[in-house]
Scaffold this active site. Structure first.
Site: not given
Ligand SMILES: *Cc1c(COP(=O)(O)O)cnc(C)c1O
Length: 466
Positions: A112
Site C-alpha cells: 500500500k
Molecule cells: C491490501 C492487501 C491485499 C489485497 O489487495 P487489493 O488491492 O485489495 O486486492 C493483499 N495483501 C496485502 C498484504 C494487502 O495489504
C-alpha cells in the site's frame, strides 16, 4: 487525461480533481476516458530505467494536464526515496520459473505504501494552491490504514479518520496506526467487520450534506491515483524478465481487486501479460465470479490473511465497466440491482472475455501453509500469509512452461509474524522500521458499527469547511 465515472452520471474530471475527490458523485468509480498505450519500442525502452524513471514513463499519460514530467519526477523521487531498497520493488528468484516481486520496502511494510506515499504528496501539492482542506475517511483491513496514516500524518490541510475492524487486524498492523499521535490522525476501531466499516464509509460519501460539510475524500483503492501508481511495478518487473519480447504471468493475492486491476491496466496499455492469476483465500467471491459467474455476497470468514477477508470487491466495478462496453447506464443498473439483492450473475460472454486475461484460484489455509513452507525450504524465503496465497495459486497455474510467474509479495512477513511462526516454526527477522513499536503509546476510539456513531464522532473532531 480526462476521467469518467463507471456509472456515467458524474461530472468528467481532470486528474487533479479525480485525485482529490476519490469516489464519483453518482456512486461510481473514476476511470480514464480511454486507455493510453505504450508501443513495443517504448516498453523496450523501459529496460534498465530506475524505478522513478519507469514511474514517470508509465504514469505520464494519466496525469497529463495536471502534472508535467518535472513535477511528476519530483513527487516520485520523494515518495520512493522513503523506500529502504535501492530497487524500490526488487524481484527475488525462487526457482527456475517462480519469482517474488517484493512490494513491502516502504515505511509501513506493505505494498500500500507504493501508492499512498505518492498520493500523500499529490494531496499536499494539489491542496497547496487551494483555499480548502480535506477530511480523508477510510476503512482498512489493516495495511491501507497504516500506509495512509504514514503518508498523511502531520500534513497541512488534511485530517484523516481511519476505521478498522476491532480485533481483526494483527497487533503490528494496529500499532502501526494507533501509535501515530499526530493531531490530524484519528483512529476508530469499529465493533464489526471490514465490510461493515467499508459500507459505512460508502454511506458517508453518499450522505451529501455530510460529505460536503467536511469535504470528504477517499484514499481507499477506489481512488484512481492509487491504482495508477500500482501499474508501474508490473512494467518494472516484466521488462526485467524479458518483456516486451516475452510474456509474463502475475499472481496477485486479491481482496478489493485493486492491485490486480492495476495489472489489467498494464495489459490494456500493451504490456504482454500471459495471465493475471486472481488468488483469493476462503473469502472467495472473486474466484466464484470469475470461474462460475457467481458474484454473490457471503459472510466474511476471518483468516490469517486479513487484508483479503473481503466480500465486496469495490474495484471489480471498474472491470465490469469495460466488460459492459463502457456503458455507464448499464453498469449503474447492474450495481443498483446488486446493492438491492447482494448478488450478481456475470454473463457467460463476459466471463469468457475476462478469462482471456484472468484466471482465479481459491486457496485454503492448508495450501497457504504449504506454500509458506515451500518458499522457506526450497528458496530460503519467508513470505507472509497473503504472499503465500499468491504463491500457492501461482504454483498450480496452468501455463506454458516458458512463462515466468511473478507473485506479488504484498506484505513483509513481520506484519503477520504469529501466522508465519505457526506455518514454518520460526519468526521472521524484525526490520528496524518497526523497532520500538511495542513500547509506544496507542490512541484510538472504539465505536459501534453504526453510521450515526461514526458521523457524530467525525463531526466532533473534523474541521468544517467555511
Ligand atoms: C491490501 C492487501 C491485499 C489485497 O489487495 P487489493 O488491492 O485489495 O486486492 C493483499 N495483501 C496485502 C498484504 C494487502 O495489504
Amino acid at each position: 487525461m480526462r476521467y469518467i465515472s463507471t456509472r456515467g452520471a458524474a461530472p468528467i474530471l481532470s486528474f487533479e480533481d479525480v485525485t482529490l475527490a476519490g469516489l464519483a458523485s453518482d456512486g461510481g468509480l473514476y476511470v480514464p476516458e480511454s486507455w493510453p498505450t505504450l508501443s513495443k519500442a517504448e516498453i523496450a525502452g523501459l529496460a534498465g530505467l530506475s524505478y522513478v524513471e519507469t514511474a514517470v514513463a508509465v504514469m505520464r499519460p494519466f496525469v497529463a494536464g495536471s502534472l508535467d514530467d518535472a513535477a511528476l519526477r519530483q513527487l516520485c523521487t520523494a515518495a520512493y526515496g522513503r523506500f529502504d531498497h535501492a530497487a524500490v520493488t526488487p524481484l527475488v528468484q525462487l526457482d527456475h520459473r517462480h519469482w517474488l516481486l517484493e512490494l513491502f520496502h516502504g515505511p509501513t511494510l506493505a505494498f500500500k505504501d507504493v501508492a499512498l506515499q505518492l498520493l500523500g504528496l499529490m494531496f499536499e501539492r494539489f491542496l497547496s494552491t487551494r483555499d480548502t482542506h480535506l477530511t480523508v475517511v477510510g476503512a482498512t483491513s489493516g495495511d491501507t490504514g497504516s500506509a495512509a496514516i504514514d503518508a498523511l500524518a502531520g500534513r497541512a490541510k488534511v485530517d484523516i479518520f481511519m476505521l478498522h475492524p476491532q480485533g481483526r487486524v494483527s497487533d503490528v498492523q494496529r500499532r502501526q496506526m494507533t501509535t501515530v499521535l499526530a493531531p490530524n490522525v484519528h483512529n476508530i476501531a469499529i465493533e464489526g467487520s471490514f465490510d461493515d466499516a467499508q459500507a459505512m464509509v460508502k454511506a458517508m460519501f453518499a450522505h451529501q450534506a455530510f460529505a460536503g460539510r467536511f469535504a470528504l475524500s477517499a484514499v481507499n483503492s477506489i481512488n484512481w491515483a492509487r491504482l495508477m501508481a500500482q501499474i508501474v511495478y508490473y512494467f518494472y518487473a516484466a521488462v526485467r524478465l524479458g518483456a516486451p519480447d516475452r510474456p509474463i504471468a502475475f499472481s496477485v493475492p486479491t481482496g478489493n481487486f485493486g492491485d490486480v486491476f492495476a495489472g489489467y491496466v498494464a495489459s490494456r496499455m500493451g504490456l504482454p501479460i500471459a495471465k493475471l492469476i486472481v488468488a483469493t483465500n476462503v473469502n472467495d467471491i472473486l474466484h466464484r465470479a470469475l470461474s462460475a459467474g457467481d458474484y454473490s455476497v457471503g459472510t466474511v470468514t476471518p483468516t490469517a490473511a486479513p487484508s483479503m477477508d473481503i466480500q465486496v470487491s469495490s474495484n471489480f466495478e471498474r472491470l465490469l465497466f469495460d466488460l459492459h462496453g463502457r456503458d455507464g447506464a448499464e453498469v449503474s443498473a447492474t450495481m443498483a440491482s446488486f446493492e438491492a439483492t447482494r448478488r450478481m450473475e456475470i454473463a457467460p460472454a463476459m466471463r469468457e472475455e475476462a478469462a482471456k486475461l484472468f484466471s482465479s484460484t481459491r486457496v485454503d489455509p492448508d495450501s497457504m501453509s504449504l506454500a509458506m513452507r515451500w518458499a522457506f525450504d526450497k528458496a530460503g524465503q519467508i513470505v507472509d500469509p497473503h504472499t503465500a496465497i499468491g504463491l500457492a495459486a501461482a504454483r498450480v497455474a496452468d501455463l506454458p512452461a516458458d512463462v515466468p510467474v511473478v507473485t506479488l509479495a504484498t506484505a513483509h512477513p513481520t506484519k503477520f509474524r504469529d501466522a508465519v511462526e505457526r506455518a514454518i516454526g520460526q519468526r521472521p527477522p524484525q526490520p528496524s522500521r518497526i523497532a520500538g513499536l511495542f513500547e509506544r503509546e496507542e490512541r484510538y476510539q472504539v465505536l459501534p458499527a453504526t453510521l450515526e456513531a461514526v458521523e457524530t464522532y467525525i463531526a466532533q473532531h473534523a474541521r468544517e469547511i467555511s
